[in-house]
Design a protein around this motif. Sequence first.
Motif, mmCIF file in Angstrom:
data_model
loop_
_atom_site.group_PDB
_atom_site.id
_atom_site.type_symbol
_atom_site.label_atom_id
_atom_site.label_comp_id
_atom_site.label_asym_id
_atom_site.label_seq_id
_atom_site.Cartn_x
_atom_site.Cartn_y
_atom_site.Cartn_z
ATOM 1 N N SER A 132 0.823 -1.212 0.000
ATOM 2 C CA SER A 132 0.000 0.000 0.000
ATOM 3 C C SER A 132 0.861 1.267 0.000
ATOM 4 C CB SER A 132 -0.935 -0.003 1.213
ATOM 5 O OG SER A 132 -0.196 -0.014 2.429
ATOM 6 N N GLN A 133 2.140 1.157 0.403
ATOM 7 C CA GLN A 133 3.037 2.309 0.373
ATOM 8 C C GLN A 133 3.405 2.713 -1.060
ATOM 9 O OE1 GLN A 133 5.510 0.227 3.766
ATOM 10 N NE2 GLN A 133 6.378 2.252 3.449
ATOM 11 N N LEU A 134 3.105 1.838 -2.029
ATOM 12 C CA LEU A 134 3.516 2.066 -3.414
ATOM 13 C C LEU A 134 2.344 2.203 -4.372
ATOM 14 C CD1 LEU A 134 6.335 -0.663 -3.475
ATOM 15 C CD2 LEU A 134 6.560 1.751 -2.864
ATOM 16 N N LEU B 180 11.663 -4.656 -4.384
ATOM 17 C CA LEU B 180 10.791 -3.479 -4.308
ATOM 18 C C LEU B 180 10.237 -3.102 -5.676
ATOM 19 C CD1 LEU B 180 12.690 -1.207 -1.754
ATOM 20 C CD2 LEU B 180 10.746 -2.700 -1.361
ATOM 21 N N ALA B 181 11.048 -3.281 -6.727
ATOM 22 C CA ALA B 181 10.554 -3.001 -8.077
ATOM 23 C C ALA B 181 9.378 -3.914 -8.408
ATOM 24 C CB ALA B 181 11.679 -3.170 -9.092
ATOM 25 N N TYR B 182 9.529 -5.179 -8.085
ATOM 26 C CA TYR B 182 8.442 -6.140 -8.316
ATOM 27 C C TYR B 182 7.222 -5.799 -7.455
ATOM 28 C CZ TYR B 182 5.938 -10.599 -8.356
ATOM 29 O OH TYR B 182 4.980 -11.566 -8.463
ATOM 30 N N GLU B 183 7.465 -5.470 -6.185
ATOM 31 C CA GLU B 183 6.365 -5.124 -5.290
ATOM 32 C C GLU B 183 5.603 -3.904 -5.799
ATOM 33 O OE1 GLU B 183 5.357 -6.808 -2.236
ATOM 34 O OE2 GLU B 183 6.434 -8.226 -3.496
ATOM 35 N N ALA B 184 6.326 -2.939 -6.368
ATOM 36 C CA ALA B 184 5.669 -1.739 -6.901
ATOM 37 C C ALA B 184 4.746 -2.098 -8.061
ATOM 38 C CB ALA B 184 6.715 -0.726 -7.342
ATOM 39 N N ALA C 216 1.739 -3.727 -6.703
ATOM 40 C CA ALA C 216 0.910 -2.790 -5.941
ATOM 41 C C ALA C 216 0.100 -1.880 -6.840
ATOM 42 C CB ALA C 216 1.809 -1.949 -5.022
ATOM 43 N N GLY C 217 0.396 -1.891 -8.143
ATOM 44 C CA GLY C 217 -0.314 -1.016 -9.064
ATOM 45 C C GLY C 217 0.292 0.360 -9.158
ATOM 46 N N ALA C 218 1.611 0.455 -9.087
ATOM 47 C CA ALA C 218 2.277 1.751 -9.249
ATOM 48 C C ALA C 218 2.087 2.265 -10.671
ATOM 49 C CB ALA C 218 3.767 1.616 -8.928
ATOM 50 N N ASN D 6 1.940 -5.534 -20.601
ATOM 51 C CA ASN D 6 2.983 -4.716 -21.234
ATOM 52 C C ASN D 6 3.642 -3.705 -20.298
ATOM 53 O OD1 ASN D 6 2.614 -5.982 -23.739
ATOM 54 N ND2 ASN D 6 0.897 -4.631 -24.214
ATOM 55 N N PHE D 7 3.417 -3.829 -19.006
ATOM 56 C CA PHE D 7 4.073 -2.903 -18.071
ATOM 57 C C PHE D 7 5.568 -3.217 -18.028
ATOM 58 C CE2 PHE D 7 5.524 -1.121 -14.113
ATOM 59 C CZ PHE D 7 4.754 0.020 -13.946
ATOM 60 N N ALA D 8 6.382 -2.184 -18.021
ATOM 61 C CA ALA D 8 7.824 -2.363 -17.967
ATOM 62 C C ALA D 8 8.409 -1.592 -16.796
ATOM 63 C CB ALA D 8 8.480 -1.895 -19.266
ATOM 64 N N ILE D 9 9.305 -2.238 -16.082
ATOM 65 C CA ILE D 9 10.120 -1.532 -15.093
ATOM 66 C C ILE D 9 11.280 -0.902 -15.850
ATOM 67 C CG2 ILE D 9 11.618 -1.778 -13.081
ATOM 68 C CD1 ILE D 9 9.917 -4.218 -12.279
ATOM 69 N N GLU D 10 11.415 0.406 -15.747
ATOM 70 C CA GLU D 10 12.498 1.095 -16.451
ATOM 71 C C GLU D 10 13.781 1.016 -15.632
ATOM 72 O OE1 GLU D 10 12.332 2.129 -19.421
ATOM 73 O OE2 GLU D 10 10.159 2.139 -19.755
ATOM 74 N N LEU D 11 14.878 0.680 -16.301
ATOM 75 C CA LEU D 11 16.176 0.690 -15.656
ATOM 76 C C LEU D 11 16.897 1.973 -16.038
ATOM 77 C CD1 LEU D 11 17.911 -1.208 -13.837
ATOM 78 C CD2 LEU D 11 19.147 -1.834 -15.907
#
Length: 599
Positions: free
Chosen positions: A191-193, A210-214, A217-219, A358-363
């Motif tokens: 819920s923090q994210l 944390l990236a995965y958790e975000a 969490a629906g960031a 299609n969500f991507a975590i940006e590095l």
Amino acid sequence: MKVVIVGAGPSGLVTCKTFLEAANPDFPFEPIILEQEGDIGGTFRYRSYEYSNLVSSKQLTSFSDFRLPLSHPDHLTLQEYVKYLEDYASAFQLKRRIQLNCRVINIRRSSSGPGHIVSFVRRRFLRLGEQEWEETPETISADYVALCAGLHVTPAIPKVQGLEHILDSANHGDSEYPPSVFHSAEYKERSQLTGRRVMILGSGETGMDLAYEAVKAGAKQVVMCSRSGFLSFPKALNDFQIFGIKFESKTPVPIDTLITNLAETAYVHPWVAQSHVRWFISDFVIKRVLWLLTGTQAGCNQWIGELEQKRLGRAYVFLNKSHKAMPYLNRPYRHRKWYLEYLSRYVDPPEDSPPQTNFAIELAPFPTHFLKNGQAVFTPGNRKDYLRISQMDIRPDTVIFATGYTQCFNYLDKESSYPSPHDADVRNITRSGDENLAFIGYVRPGVGAIPPLAEMQAFFWVSLIKGQVKLPLSTPHYHLLTSEDARIKYGVDHSAYASTLANDIEAAPGLLELWWKYGVKVLLCYCFGAAFTPFYRLVGPFQVNSAVGIVRTELWETITRRGILGNIFMGLVPMIFYLTLNLGAYSLSFIWNSVGGLV
């Protein structure tokens, strides 16, 4: 002989148990543990978060004589591991030795002898059910002190210019959440994210988590920043496809159980150990196998965040086994010809719930600073992630420092000239001439776990105190290779370090001895298995009867789980190669000695 142990995490608990069992009329050890928190567990209890799991396997992480059932999953949640520690403390009657809510504030040398004076503050509730405390200063005279507070206590927070602009709500007018900047130690739940634009500074296992958790969490946006890259491997090997045929395993093999023992850890000639050639050869082979199976050498199915070639390998870095975020990181970068995908393909572990489409975590590289409008400016360069991220407008409303922890020993009296862990020249545990103070649990394995190494360190230290360690010690060849400007210089190869300590205390079994005492099954398990701590309790001063049963069941299962092909290619072939290499070194050293040379 009073032994004061600072910290009731796994290192403190196993040190206490080791001293209790080593006590005799000549060495009447009386260990006590001072723990500043209200319960045991240390980092695993007080710096954990929901959905967190150990990335080291139960087979490697569990203490040598207190194991988990075969039916238990290979990797524990942090809550399960805390329960394991509670059960361990109860089983060996350690709880009566633990004094909770006792914060150590000073340790100084005694003026009347070689011991120490430990000052601490004991906290007590004034009224039950109310948060009112009474603090009482107390002191203890100790013959020995073990520092077991752990590596992960004091957050390391680097300075980033302009970070205060993130906290300016005017820069986030479209956000319904107040801006936030905090260290990963303060993260507890998804819920923090939720709904936030999250930037994570750090690409270690916590940063990956944390990236995965975000994402889960629906960031709105997730950016993970890496200083110089990382080496990613899953904590357990998953399935592969070769020529369209899927090779599935019902029980994936934990990655930390795969390194064979014979000739790579045990029976290694000093020349071979000193050159680290066995590490470089295994790195060379692994890179080619990774390219064949996944299309990239950077890591297991890792298409971004690659380390520079001179630092890519087992000898240099800590393996990042938090793999859940990798599918999201790979999405903008994974491009492979269809025929190569048909030839071979690594299948990422299945999601615990459907991923965002299609969500991507940006590095990105680390930010150099933030502009007044809250926009991040990144370190320029030729990295693939910079070429992509520099075209984007990144304005996070949440910044998390996943930058690890720093070692802090403010309670060691400066006038007493105590060593730091960096000065612990005796196996990274204690300092020569200062053996009545030890650092237990202050090394970090590249692939492995700290608790079993802490157990081996406790065995070594108590043996050293009792005069059972033959001096001088052999030259150490277990440290990971680092540059002068490296931030972390306490890395070790788990197997090499555990084996070295076992040899020091004469607990490393001989092959003929194993075959004669316990039979072929135990011998084969020792040769093909990883550096499991129960191996070093089959013989020697810490021998226990339960070790044989553990090897024949739980540890044997890690060997059979690999299958015939796995044991041939990941066990027999490297073992034969390294045996040949060591045999050549022994032959050359024999000739060298015969002609009067010095080895």
